[in-house]
Design a protein around this motif. Sequence first.
Motif, PDB file in Angstrom:
ATOM      1  N   VAL A  89      -5.450  91.745  73.895  1.00 34.33           N
ATOM      2  CA  VAL A  89      -5.925  91.448  75.152  1.00 34.33           C
ATOM      3  C   VAL A  89      -6.930  92.000  75.487  1.00 34.33           C
ATOM      4  CG1 VAL A  89      -5.574  90.832  77.236  1.00 34.33           C
ATOM      5  CG2 VAL A  89      -4.186  90.700  75.806  1.00 34.33           C
ATOM      6  N   LEU A  90      -8.301  92.066  75.470  1.00 41.35           N
ATOM      7  CA  LEU A  90      -9.517  92.877  76.287  1.00 41.35           C
ATOM      8  C   LEU A  90      -9.525  92.457  77.201  1.00 41.35           C
ATOM      9  CD1 LEU A  90     -11.347  92.785  73.119  1.00 41.35           C
ATOM     10  CD2 LEU A  90      -9.507  94.555  73.370  1.00 41.35           C
ATOM     11  N   LEU A  91      -9.491  93.551  78.635  1.00 41.08           N
ATOM     12  CA  LEU A  91      -9.542  92.947  80.013  1.00 41.08           C
ATOM     13  C   LEU A  91     -11.282  93.764  80.304  1.00 41.08           C
ATOM     14  CD1 LEU A  91      -9.181  92.014  83.397  1.00 41.08           C
ATOM     15  CD2 LEU A  91      -7.859  93.885  83.146  1.00 41.08           C
ATOM     16  N   GLU A  92     -11.729  92.717  80.846  1.00 36.45           N
ATOM     17  CA  GLU A  92     -13.192  93.027  81.851  1.00 36.45           C
ATOM     18  C   GLU A  92     -13.268  93.434  83.001  1.00 36.45           C
ATOM     19  OE1 GLU A  92     -17.871  93.273  81.804  1.00 36.45           O
ATOM     20  OE2 GLU A  92     -17.442  92.401  80.787  1.00 36.45           O
ATOM     21  N   GLN A  93     -13.235  93.831  83.818  1.00 36.11           N
ATOM     22  CA  GLN A  93     -13.326  93.717  85.653  1.00 36.11           C
ATOM     23  C   GLN A  93     -14.655  94.010  86.186  1.00 36.11           C
ATOM     24  OE1 GLN A  93      -8.894  95.263  87.618  1.00 36.11           O
ATOM     25  NE2 GLN A  93      -9.568  96.770  85.558  1.00 36.11           N
ATOM     26  N   ARG A  94     -14.668  92.727  86.254  1.00 35.54           N
ATOM     27  CA  ARG A  94     -16.084  93.712  87.679  1.00 35.54           C
ATOM     28  C   ARG A  94     -16.086  92.071  88.418  1.00 35.54           C
ATOM     29  NH1 ARG A  94     -20.667  89.834  84.200  1.00 35.54           N
ATOM     30  NH2 ARG A  94     -19.806  89.981  82.300  1.00 35.54           N
ATOM     31  N   TYR A  95     -17.427  92.017  89.443  1.00 36.68           N
ATOM     32  CA  TYR A  95     -17.358  91.535  91.448  1.00 36.68           C
ATOM     33  C   TYR A  95     -18.297  90.529  90.511  1.00 36.68           C
ATOM     34  CZ  TYR A  95     -20.827  95.224  91.314  1.00 36.68           C
ATOM     35  OH  TYR A  95     -21.764  95.677  91.801  1.00 36.68           O
ATOM     36  N   ALA A  96     -19.010  90.340  88.871  1.00 37.48           N
ATOM     37  CA  ALA A  96     -20.264  90.299  89.634  1.00 37.48           C
ATOM     38  C   ALA A  96     -19.981  88.349  88.278  1.00 37.48           C
ATOM     39  CB  ALA A  96     -21.060  90.302  88.352  1.00 37.48           C
ATOM     40  N   ASN A  97     -20.439  87.114  88.754  1.00 37.74           N
ATOM     41  CA  ASN A  97     -20.134  86.101  88.531  1.00 37.74           C
ATOM     42  C   ASN A  97     -19.868  86.125  87.123  1.00 37.74           C
ATOM     43  OD1 ASN A  97     -20.352  83.771  87.596  1.00 37.74           O
ATOM     44  ND2 ASN A  97     -21.831  83.087  88.543  1.00 37.74           N
ATOM     45  N   GLY A  98     -18.745  85.331  86.425  1.00 37.04           N
ATOM     46  CA  GLY A  98     -18.480  85.432  84.654  1.00 37.04           C
ATOM     47  C   GLY A  98     -18.242  84.275  84.267  1.00 37.04           C
ATOM     48  N   ASN A  99     -18.750  83.269  85.517  1.00 37.98           N
ATOM     49  CA  ASN A  99     -19.203  81.764  84.470  1.00 37.98           C
ATOM     50  C   ASN A  99     -20.080  81.616  84.394  1.00 37.98           C
ATOM     51  OD1 ASN A  99     -18.073  79.238  84.341  1.00 37.98           O
ATOM     52  ND2 ASN A  99     -18.031  78.760  86.023  1.00 37.98           N
ATOM     53  N   THR A 100     -20.555  82.018  83.448  1.00 34.40           N
ATOM     54  CA  THR A 100     -21.935  81.655  82.950  1.00 34.40           C
ATOM     55  C   THR A 100     -21.887  81.433  81.367  1.00 34.40           C
ATOM     56  OG1 THR A 100     -22.432  84.211  82.862  1.00 34.40           O
ATOM     57  CG2 THR A 100     -23.246  83.457  84.920  1.00 34.40           C
ATOM     58  N   SER A 101     -23.529  81.124  81.184  1.00 35.63           N
ATOM     59  CA  SER A 101     -23.610  80.956  78.797  1.00 35.63           C
ATOM     60  C   SER A 101     -23.029  81.800  79.035  1.00 35.63           C
ATOM     61  CB  SER A 101     -24.179  80.221  79.743  1.00 35.63           C
ATOM     62  OG  SER A 101     -26.028  80.750  80.055  1.00 35.63           O
ATOM     63  N   SER A 102     -23.562  82.149  79.346  1.00 33.81           N
ATOM     64  CA  SER A 102     -24.016  84.518  78.460  1.00 33.81           C
ATOM     65  C   SER A 102     -22.822  84.726  78.438  1.00 33.81           C
ATOM     66  CB  SER A 102     -24.647  85.051  79.063  1.00 33.81           C
ATOM     67  OG  SER A 102     -24.403  85.497  80.665  1.00 33.81           O
ATOM     68  N   VAL A 103     -22.010  84.766  79.684  1.00 36.00           N
ATOM     69  CA  VAL A 103     -20.612  85.550  79.081  1.00 36.00           C
ATOM     70  C   VAL A 103     -19.654  84.695  78.265  1.00 36.00           C
ATOM     71  CG1 VAL A 103     -18.367  86.110  80.603  1.00 36.00           C
ATOM     72  CG2 VAL A 103     -20.893  86.961  81.913  1.00 36.00           C
ATOM     73  N   ARG A 104     -19.609  83.575  78.666  1.00 38.26           N
ATOM     74  CA  ARG A 104     -19.087  82.552  77.775  1.00 38.26           C
ATOM     75  C   ARG A 104     -19.095  82.802  75.878  1.00 38.26           C
ATOM     76  NH1 ARG A 104     -19.166  76.251  79.857  1.00 38.26           N
ATOM     77  NH2 ARG A 104     -17.088  76.590  78.776  1.00 38.26           N
ATOM     78  N   ASP A 105     -20.680  82.956  75.766  1.00 37.53           N
ATOM     79  CA  ASP A 105     -20.871  82.971  74.519  1.00 37.53           C
ATOM     80  C   ASP A 105     -20.677  84.727  73.723  1.00 37.53           C
ATOM     81  OD1 ASP A 105     -22.440  80.561  74.624  1.00 37.53           O
ATOM     82  OD2 ASP A 105     -23.921  81.678  74.696  1.00 37.53           O
ATOM     83  N   GLN A 106     -20.504  85.392  74.778  1.00 32.72           N
ATOM     84  CA  GLN A 106     -20.021  86.733  74.263  1.00 32.72           C
ATOM     85  C   GLN A 106     -18.892  86.975  74.260  1.00 32.72           C
ATOM     86  OE1 GLN A 106     -21.142  89.196  77.462  1.00 32.72           O
ATOM     87  NE2 GLN A 106     -19.594  91.229  76.622  1.00 32.72           N
ATOM     88  N   PHE A 107     -17.991  86.972  75.191  1.00 30.90           N
ATOM     89  CA  PHE A 107     -16.554  86.710  75.224  1.00 30.90           C
ATOM     90  C   PHE A 107     -16.137  86.163  73.944  1.00 30.90           C
ATOM     91  CE2 PHE A 107     -14.828  88.414  79.377  1.00 30.90           C
ATOM     92  CZ  PHE A 107     -15.950  89.358  79.574  1.00 30.90           C
ATOM     93  N   THR A 108     -16.611  84.900  73.663  1.00 27.06           N
ATOM     94  CA  THR A 108     -16.262  83.597  72.473  1.00 27.06           C
ATOM     95  C   THR A 108     -16.152  84.972  71.105  1.00 27.06           C
ATOM     96  OG1 THR A 108     -17.129  81.467  73.617  1.00 27.06           O
ATOM     97  CG2 THR A 108     -16.789  81.699  71.400  1.00 27.06           C
ATOM     98  N   ARG A 109     -17.854  85.306  70.996  1.00 27.68           N
ATOM     99  CA  ARG A 109     -17.645  85.541  69.953  1.00 27.68           C
ATOM    100  C   ARG A 109     -16.580  87.235  69.626  1.00 27.68           C
ATOM    101  NH1 ARG A 109     -23.418  85.701  71.173  1.00 27.68           N
ATOM    102  NH2 ARG A 109     -23.305  87.907  72.528  1.00 27.68           N
ATOM    103  N   LEU A 110     -16.383  87.410  70.792  1.00 26.58           N
ATOM    104  CA  LEU A 110     -14.879  88.927  71.302  1.00 26.58           C
ATOM    105  C   LEU A 110     -14.407  88.165  70.627  1.00 26.58           C
ATOM    106  CD1 LEU A 110     -16.007  90.551  74.232  1.00 26.58           C
ATOM    107  CD2 LEU A 110     -16.916  91.263  71.645  1.00 26.58           C
ATOM    108  N   ALA A 111     -13.442  86.908  71.086  1.00 28.12           N
ATOM    109  CA  ALA A 111     -12.369  86.178  71.153  1.00 28.12           C
ATOM    110  C   ALA A 111     -12.276  85.771  69.263  1.00 28.12           C
ATOM    111  CB  ALA A 111     -11.791  84.893  71.906  1.00 28.12           C
ATOM    112  N   GLN A 112     -13.101  85.246  68.545  1.00 27.79           N
ATOM    113  CA  GLN A 112     -13.647  84.987  67.140  1.00 27.79           C
ATOM    114  C   GLN A 112     -12.318  86.395  66.320  1.00 27.79           C
ATOM    115  OE1 GLN A 112     -17.062  83.472  66.778  1.00 27.79           O
ATOM    116  NE2 GLN A 112     -16.319  82.299  67.162  1.00 27.79           N
ATOM    117  N   GLN A 113     -12.467  87.533  66.687  1.00 27.96           N
ATOM    118  CA  GLN A 113     -12.506  88.452  66.316  1.00 27.96           C
ATOM    119  C   GLN A 113     -10.416  88.964  66.093  1.00 27.96           C
ATOM    120  OE1 GLN A 113     -14.923  89.661  64.324  1.00 27.96           O
ATOM    121  NE2 GLN A 113     -15.963  88.378  64.845  1.00 27.96           N
ATOM    122  N   GLY A 114     -10.199  87.710  66.510  1.00 28.27           N
ATOM    123  CA  GLY A 114      -8.455  87.579  67.426  1.00 28.27           C
ATOM    124  C   GLY A 114      -7.978  88.655  68.445  1.00 28.27           C
ATOM    125  N   TYR A 115      -8.951  88.221  69.455  1.00 28.10           N
ATOM    126  CA  TYR A 115      -8.127  88.993  70.087  1.00 28.10           C
ATOM    127  C   TYR A 115      -8.091  87.757  72.094  1.00 28.10           C
ATOM    128  CZ  TYR A 115      -9.262  93.706  69.064  1.00 28.10           C
ATOM    129  OH  TYR A 115      -9.256  94.790  68.010  1.00 28.10           O
TER     130      TYR A 115
END
Length: 552
Positions: A53-79
């Motif tokens: 598991v890779l975890l990021e904690q923040r107060y900024a909005n995470g429900n955005t298209s840029s975050v979804r794209d970035q986190f999807t790419r990271l998840a594709q590496q097996g996380y």
Amino acid sequence: MTRWILSIGLVCLYSTALHATEILEEHLMIPMRDGVRLSAYLYRPAGEGQWPVLLEQRYANGNTSSVRDQFTRLAQQGYVVVLANFRGSQESEGIWQGYRALGWGELQDGYDLVEWLAVQPWSTGKVGTFGSSQAGFAQNFLAVAAPPHLTAQYMIDTGLSLYHEGYRIGGTTRPERFKEMSKVCRVPEHNTPLLEEWFRHPTFDAYWAAEDCSQHFDKMNVPCFTIGSWYDFMCVGSIDSYIGRQHRGGPQSRGQQQLLCGPWLHGRVKNVNVTGELTYPENARFPLDDHMIRWFDHYLKGIDNGVERDPTVRYYVMGAVGEADAPGNEWRTAADWPLKETLSTPYYLQVDRQLTGTPSKASTGELVYKADPQQPASIPGRAFPGARDARDFESQPNVLTFTTEELTTPVEWTGKVTAEMFLSSDAPDTDLIVRICDVYPDGRSILIMDYVRRVRYREGYDKEVFLTPGEVVPVTFDVGWLSQCFNRGHRIRVTVASTGAPFFEPNPNTGAPLTIDAPASTQVATNRLQLHSGAASRILAPVIPARTQVVP
């Protein structure tokens, strides 16, 4: 594309299968020890399996298209990749309290998040954390809390102490900046009591010590890759985090840290070579996501990819851009930081606005300027204007500049810059701003770094010591870290001022308690910068003598 609503105990979630990438997206509400639930967006490979598991904690909005794209790419590496919002921010429940619930107090939201993620059926039990700025601060808080399943970290432009590197930079206050934090709160009105609480603690006391991770390096006990940016005041937090963990951390921390500093502004994006108005060579780019996966592949998956054998310290020596054969603009490595070969070298501010290597022999000499909080000098915006031409600021009234002669040979500064100023004023309080610039042959004055000190804190942040009119006092503070090679034909400039709004919110100068709203009364301070043999204002520069000639 499928979507459904589930309820599992105290955890509510919706899921969306992203078929094109075979990544499952879920929104979860994760329970903390007091029953409050934190909003988290999760991305994991579709199908059965277990992943780190890779975890990021923040107060900024995470429900955005840029975050979804970035986190999807990271998840594709097996996380499994998770973005969790702080208590009281965005969709997270509870009372907004900034970072205070993340660390080692009664509430330990970071600890609870890690341990909850570690025991889920899709988790291998190994958790790494990543992120920049707010997510960097959060990682230091988490490291002190030391959840058992935290395995490795990756911090970008981070910080350690909320007083020193967040809410009270140089002892200043930034109420207009932090009033805007209501926009991230689930209940906007929750921001006001927090601001009021901060202003009840003007000095560094037990309240602020509870948000100072630098006092607990011995509890930090995981390998961490830390990135700093030269054009960012928070570089001090990145470098101090590395030094503290590397030399005073727990047994899994000491000797297992790596540090990288490059020519960028604050923020997560480092695969760039354009910073401000400067275009560096292509080698200035750093493929952060690729390297981060390599780091976690080793520490969370056990892959022997050699990342732990990379140089302990890598730093980019900035040089002149657009000049053929200019020295610098290259990566170097070191066994540790700061460099042992650095020579602390004085540069003296002179009455004739020169910057020289020798102090004035005169027994008197000063420059007089004013600090008017109602008509301050202007530094537009709230982001550091580094790597940009600073002449607009330098040409304003009540802004002093001190400049060397043209350099006949290159001069390299690599390390920490310190200001030692001597000042008197007719006001009980004022601010001092010090800037360092590289002046190009065409006159551009490119800002590299700056810092501010509220003079009431000149003897330490634990007490307020006000000025006596006319009394000359020393004001010493660190301006920051850098690695810069000033090319021959260039000049080095130091700028001194006491206002620069709105970037630096003005000091009312009255010595009265600082307030959230603009005070009803202010005072124009007449400040006198001392520049003579008995009070020689100067900066101390980290010169590398083997690769440079000290300015005479």
